[in-house]
Write a protein that holds these residues in place. Structure first.
Motif, PDB file in Angstrom:
ATOM      1  N   ALA A  18       0.863  -1.187   0.000  1.00 29.72           N
ATOM      2  CA  ALA A  18       0.000   0.000   0.000  1.00 29.72           C
ATOM      3  C   ALA A  18       0.898   1.235   0.000  1.00 29.72           C
ATOM      4  N   LYS A  19       0.487   2.275  -0.738  1.00 30.34           N
ATOM      5  CA  LYS A  19       1.296   3.491  -0.821  1.00 30.34           C
ATOM      6  C   LYS A  19       1.275   4.286   0.478  1.00 30.34           C
ATOM      7  N   THR A  20       0.158   4.204   1.212  1.00 31.64           N
ATOM      8  CA  THR A  20       0.039   4.922   2.481  1.00 31.64           C
ATOM      9  C   THR A  20      -0.550   3.988   3.538  1.00 31.64           C
ATOM     10  N   ARG A  21      -0.366   4.362   4.804  1.00 30.64           N
ATOM     11  CA  ARG A  21      -0.970   3.579   5.874  1.00 30.64           C
ATOM     12  C   ARG A  21      -2.485   3.684   5.822  1.00 30.64           C
ATOM     13  N   THR A  22      -2.992   4.800   5.377  1.00 27.44           N
ATOM     14  CA  THR A  22      -4.445   4.976   5.268  1.00 27.44           C
ATOM     15  C   THR A  22      -5.024   4.002   4.254  1.00 27.44           C
ATOM     16  N   LEU A  23      -4.370   3.838   3.107  1.00 28.25           N
ATOM     17  CA  LEU A  23      -4.838   2.875   2.110  1.00 28.25           C
ATOM     18  C   LEU A  23      -4.745   1.450   2.641  1.00 28.25           C
ATOM     19  N   ALA A  24      -3.684   1.157   3.389  1.00 32.93           N
ATOM     20  CA  ALA A  24      -3.543  -0.169   3.991  1.00 32.93           C
ATOM     21  C   ALA A  24      -4.654  -0.417   5.010  1.00 32.93           C
ATOM     22  N   ALA A  25      -4.951   0.582   5.823  1.00 25.51           N
ATOM     23  CA  ALA A  25      -6.014   0.455   6.827  1.00 25.51           C
ATOM     24  C   ALA A  25      -7.364   0.256   6.164  1.00 25.51           C
ATOM     25  N   THR A  26      -7.620   0.960   5.084  1.00 28.90           N
ATOM     26  CA  THR A  26      -8.877   0.820   4.355  1.00 28.90           C
ATOM     27  C   THR A  26      -9.022  -0.582   3.786  1.00 28.90           C
ATOM     28  N   MET A  27      -7.947  -1.113   3.248  1.00 27.97           N
ATOM     29  CA  MET A  27      -7.957  -2.465   2.697  1.00 27.97           C
ATOM     30  C   MET A  27      -8.310  -3.476   3.789  1.00 27.97           C
ATOM     31  N   VAL A  28      -7.738  -3.314   4.968  1.00 27.13           N
ATOM     32  CA  VAL A  28      -8.008  -4.231   6.081  1.00 27.13           C
ATOM     33  C   VAL A  28      -9.444  -4.074   6.567  1.00 27.13           C
ATOM     34  N   GLU A  29      -9.896  -2.835   6.742  1.00 30.94           N
ATOM     35  CA  GLU A  29     -11.232  -2.583   7.282  1.00 30.94           C
ATOM     36  C   GLU A  29     -12.340  -3.038   6.338  1.00 30.94           C
ATOM     37  N   LYS A  30     -12.052  -3.158   5.053  1.00 29.64           N
ATOM     38  CA  LYS A  30     -13.024  -3.691   4.092  1.00 29.64           C
ATOM     39  C   LYS A  30     -13.122  -5.209   4.171  1.00 29.64           C
ATOM     40  N   GLY A  31     -12.260  -5.826   4.961  1.00 32.15           N
ATOM     41  CA  GLY A  31     -12.264  -7.279   5.092  1.00 32.15           C
ATOM     42  C   GLY A  31     -11.543  -7.989   3.971  1.00 32.15           C
ATOM     43  N   ALA A  32     -10.605  -7.312   3.323  1.00 35.82           N
ATOM     44  CA  ALA A  32      -9.918  -7.880   2.170  1.00 35.82           C
ATOM     45  C   ALA A  32      -8.693  -8.703   2.543  1.00 35.82           C
ATOM     46  N   VAL A  33      -8.344  -8.744   3.835  1.00 43.82           N
ATOM     47  CA  VAL A  33      -7.134  -9.438   4.255  1.00 43.82           C
ATOM     48  C   VAL A  33      -7.497 -10.579   5.204  1.00 43.82           C
ATOM     49  N   ARG A  34      -6.986 -11.771   4.900  1.00 47.81           N
ATOM     50  CA  ARG A  34      -7.167 -12.923   5.787  1.00 47.81           C
ATOM     51  C   ARG A  34      -5.813 -13.269   6.401  1.00 47.81           C
ATOM     52  N   LEU A  35      -5.833 -13.544   7.701  1.00 45.24           N
ATOM     53  CA  LEU A  35      -4.629 -13.852   8.460  1.00 45.24           C
ATOM     54  C   LEU A  35      -4.729 -15.250   9.040  1.00 45.24           C
ATOM     55  N   THR A  36      -3.677 -16.042   8.872  1.00 39.95           N
ATOM     56  CA  THR A  36      -3.597 -17.352   9.518  1.00 39.95           C
ATOM     57  C   THR A  36      -2.504 -17.263  10.568  1.00 39.95           C
ATOM     58  N   HIS A  37      -2.920 -17.412  11.833  1.00 40.27           N
ATOM     59  CA  HIS A  37      -2.004 -17.316  12.969  1.00 40.27           C
ATOM     60  C   HIS A  37      -2.204 -18.550  13.838  1.00 40.27           C
ATOM     61  N   HIS A  38      -1.157 -19.325  14.035  1.00 43.18           N
ATOM     62  CA  HIS A  38      -1.224 -20.576  14.807  1.00 43.18           C
ATOM     63  C   HIS A  38      -2.288 -21.512  14.254  1.00 43.18           C
ATOM     64  N   GLY A  39      -2.403 -21.587  12.931  1.00 41.15           N
ATOM     65  CA  GLY A  39      -3.324 -22.511  12.279  1.00 41.15           C
ATOM     66  C   GLY A  39      -4.764 -22.056  12.211  1.00 41.15           C
ATOM     67  N   GLN A  40      -5.075 -20.906  12.773  1.00 51.25           N
ATOM     68  CA  GLN A  40      -6.452 -20.398  12.761  1.00 51.25           C
ATOM     69  C   GLN A  40      -6.551 -19.208  11.804  1.00 51.25           C
ATOM     70  N   GLN A  41      -7.450 -19.311  10.827  1.00 51.43           N
ATOM     71  CA  GLN A  41      -7.600 -18.244   9.839  1.00 51.43           C
ATOM     72  C   GLN A  41      -8.750 -17.321  10.233  1.00 51.43           C
ATOM     73  N   VAL A  42      -8.500 -16.015  10.165  1.00 61.19           N
ATOM     74  CA  VAL A  42      -9.521 -15.008  10.459  1.00 61.19           C
ATOM     75  C   VAL A  42      -9.462 -13.920   9.391  1.00 61.19           C
ATOM     76  N   ARG A  43     -10.606 -13.334   9.122  1.00 64.48           N
ATOM     77  CA  ARG A  43     -10.671 -12.186   8.217  1.00 64.48           C
ATOM     78  C   ARG A  43     -10.493 -10.943   9.091  1.00 64.48           C
ATOM     79  N   LEU A  44      -9.460 -10.171   8.802  1.00 64.44           N
ATOM     80  CA  LEU A  44      -9.172  -9.001   9.617  1.00 64.44           C
ATOM     81  C   LEU A  44     -10.173  -7.895   9.349  1.00 64.44           C
ATOM     82  N   ASP A  45     -10.534  -7.177  10.410  1.00 60.66           N
ATOM     83  CA  ASP A  45     -11.510  -6.097  10.280  1.00 60.66           C
ATOM     84  C   ASP A  45     -11.019  -4.781  10.872  1.00 60.66           C
ATOM     85  N   LYS A  46      -9.889  -4.823  11.574  1.00 66.32           N
ATOM     86  CA  LYS A  46      -9.343  -3.614  12.181  1.00 66.32           C
ATOM     87  C   LYS A  46      -7.870  -3.482  11.830  1.00 66.32           C
ATOM     88  N   ALA A  47      -7.469  -2.264  11.493  1.00 67.49           N
ATOM     89  CA  ALA A  47      -6.081  -2.012  11.109  1.00 67.49           C
ATOM     90  C   ALA A  47      -5.124  -2.174  12.278  1.00 67.49           C
TER      91      ALA A  47
END
Length: 93
Positions: A18-47
């Motif tokens: 992302a060019k800016t942190r704001t664009l990165a935060a928007t991408m996350v808050e739209k639910g566009a990023v999935r994170l797998t941590h310790h084998g558990q996958q979650v859709r991120l909703d907060k930057a």
């Protein structure tokens, strides 16, 4: 944050997805990023959610699907070579 974790918006910005942190935060808050941590996958909703080395991220950007493993957190938004050292694309990515 500690040396073991980093905010997801900061990491996406440092890794040059992302060019800016704001664009990165928007991408996350739209639910566009999935994170797998310790084998558990979650859709991120907060930057402010944390990412750790060893986590996997899946997201679409510019018509391309990225599936990657976080290798490092970084300390700054450096040149592209430094940013590419923060992650490794998986076989599917």
């Amino acid at each position: 944050m500690s040396d073991l974790a980093c905010r997801i918006d900061v990491w996406l910005w440092r890794a040059r997805f992302a060019k800016t942190r704001t664009l990165a935060a928007t991408m996350v808050e739209k639910g566009a990023v999935r994170l797998t941590h310790h084998g558990q996958q979650v859709r991120l909703d907060k930057a402010s959610r944390s990412v750790h080395p060893g986590d996997r991220l899946v997201f679409a950007l510019g018509g391309r699907l990225f599936d990657l493993e976080v290798l490092a957190l970084g300390e700054r938004r450096g040149p592209p070579e430094e940013a590419r050292a923060l992650y490794a694309l998986t076989a599917e990515g």
